[in-house]
Design a protein around this motif. Sequence first.
Motif, PDB file in Angstrom:
ATOM      1  N   LEU A   1       0.802  -1.223   0.000  1.00  0.00           N
ATOM      2  CA  LEU A   1       0.000   0.000   0.000  1.00  0.00           C
ATOM      3  C   LEU A   1       0.836   1.273   0.000  1.00  0.00           C
TER       4      LEU A   1
ATOM      5  N   ALA B   1       0.936   2.832  -3.437  1.00  0.00           N
ATOM      6  CA  ALA B   1      -0.425   3.260  -3.772  1.00  0.00           C
ATOM      7  C   ALA B   1      -0.816   4.490  -2.959  1.00  0.00           C
ATOM      8  N   TYR B   2      -0.426   4.538  -1.694  1.00  0.00           N
ATOM      9  CA  TYR B   2      -0.740   5.667  -0.821  1.00  0.00           C
ATOM     10  C   TYR B   2      -0.040   6.938  -1.298  1.00  0.00           C
TER      11      TYR B   2
ATOM     12  N   ALA C   1      -1.626   8.144  -4.437  1.00  0.00           N
ATOM     13  CA  ALA C   1      -2.935   8.737  -4.140  1.00  0.00           C
ATOM     14  C   ALA C   1      -2.799  10.135  -3.547  1.00  0.00           C
TER      15      ALA C   1
ATOM     16  N   ASP D   1      -9.508  -1.133  -1.021  1.00  0.00           N
ATOM     17  CA  ASP D   1     -10.366  -1.230  -2.198  1.00  0.00           C
ATOM     18  C   ASP D   1     -11.758  -1.726  -1.821  1.00  0.00           C
TER      19      ASP D   1
ATOM     20  N   ARG E   1     -11.256   6.334  -0.522  1.00  0.00           N
ATOM     21  CA  ARG E   1     -10.122   5.408  -0.598  1.00  0.00           C
ATOM     22  C   ARG E   1      -8.912   5.950   0.166  1.00  0.00           C
TER      23      ARG E   1
ATOM     24  N   SER F   1       7.860  -2.741  -2.055  1.00  0.00           N
ATOM     25  CA  SER F   1       7.146  -1.551  -2.510  1.00  0.00           C
ATOM     26  C   SER F   1       7.479  -1.228  -3.965  1.00  0.00           C
TER      27      SER F   1
ATOM     28  N   LEU G   1       5.237  -1.548  -7.351  1.00  0.00           N
ATOM     29  CA  LEU G   1       5.186  -0.462  -8.325  1.00  0.00           C
ATOM     30  C   LEU G   1       5.473  -0.981  -9.731  1.00  0.00           C
TER      31      LEU G   1
ATOM     32  N   PHE H   1       2.399  -2.582 -10.933  1.00  0.00           N
ATOM     33  CA  PHE H   1       1.423  -1.546 -11.304  1.00  0.00           C
ATOM     34  C   PHE H   1       1.732  -1.003 -12.701  1.00  0.00           C
TER      35      PHE H   1
ATOM     36  N   SER I   1      -3.970  -3.997  -9.844  1.00  0.00           N
ATOM     37  CA  SER I   1      -4.489  -3.229  -8.719  1.00  0.00           C
ATOM     38  C   SER I   1      -3.748  -3.627  -7.443  1.00  0.00           C
ATOM     39  N   PRO I   2      -3.794  -2.794  -6.392  1.00  0.00           N
ATOM     40  CA  PRO I   2      -3.185  -3.197  -5.120  1.00  0.00           C
ATOM     41  C   PRO I   2      -3.735  -4.514  -4.593  1.00  0.00           C
TER      42      PRO I   2
END
Length: 408
Positions: free
Chosen positions: A31, A34-35, A38, A162, A171, A238, A242, A245, A251-252
């Motif tokens: 995450l 993704a965090y 975001a 999610d 989210r 991490s 990535l 991704f 997706s995560p």
Amino acid sequence: MTLPAGVAREVRALLIGRGLRAFVDGYVAVLLPAYLLALGHATWQVGLLSTATLLGSALATLAVGAWGHHAAPRFLLLAAALLMAATGLGFAGLSAFWPLLLVAFVGTLNPSSGDVSVFLPLEHSRLSHAAEGDARTRLFARYSLTGALCAALGALAAAVPDALAEQGIDRLTALRGMFLGYAGVGALLWLLYARLPQEPVREQAVVPTPLGPSRGTVVKLAALFSVDAFAGGLVVNSLLALWLFERFGLSPASVGLLFFGTSLLGAVSQLAAPWMAKRIGLLNTMVFTHIPSSLFLILAALAPGLPIAVGLLLLRSALSQMDVPTRSAYVMAVVTPSERAAAASFTAVPRSLAAALSPTLGGALLAAGWLAAPLVACGCLKIAYDLALWRAFRLQPEDRVVSDVETR
């Protein structure tokens, strides 16, 4: 493996603590990128933050190795638990990159698949006093297995944001909640470690000392381990998330499911590590399982499609973690009991420092569009490390290493 009641209680507490930390590390590794994305941060900043995290952990571990013998072991574990709680609160409450970078540097966040935090030498030192010989290898295997299994479950938990988003929860708010969970585990660890005795139960009379007669061996091992760690830093979880991704658009939640599979295979493989080490030796187990796993990583980087890449990553995971318990047991075996805390720290520090240098490089390569480069470089460097390690120590029987050190 039967342990005295007091030793068994201490070991159980350390294994529970390892499991709790691994669970939250498992989802944070997925995450974290993704965090940050975001929050509006760039791809290269994921690598830079990972570098800051590992560099801070290395410096903290160095401090433990150099000066930790002046403090009560339990006090250091309690302080680390409080720092973990503060780290989670910082990530949950901050959005700007530079404050997050500062928290990453001073905190306990772990973006990798292994344990690179200040907890590692502190727990290894206590575990090393609980058993000897093959029993110690099996104990470290249990420690590593617990971490791998809980990390696998943690990777599955990466799907929670999610799932909450599908229920109408923002989210970003859900992602912040996961870091609050990380802080909560830090508080639980404080309560757990508060029940530990001040000193390891079995060897109360052993006073921790700085490195002495084993210094040469430890320095050589630390130098070699640093090469392995630098390579691993190119594809910490991490950054591997990535890569998935960017390369395949996963997706995560999908990446978390894959990491569940890889962690589970790594956990299962560690069950075989003590059995194999007993028959072919700790060194051979470390080297001859690691080289094929690195080849699988290189092939995964060059795979033409997702199914082949996933298959190769799973094959890699079935072998890549077998060196973890054997490496820990080997280091503990070649030093005197009083040097074990210092040896654990001084072999962990170069690993953390070297691993801290490479995530920024890996993130920059991914940001530049050279998606295969970090994985290929990682695999090649790890193979070079394995060959150098085997050449350096192959002529020195492990039973002689242990007896020579223990009779000094």
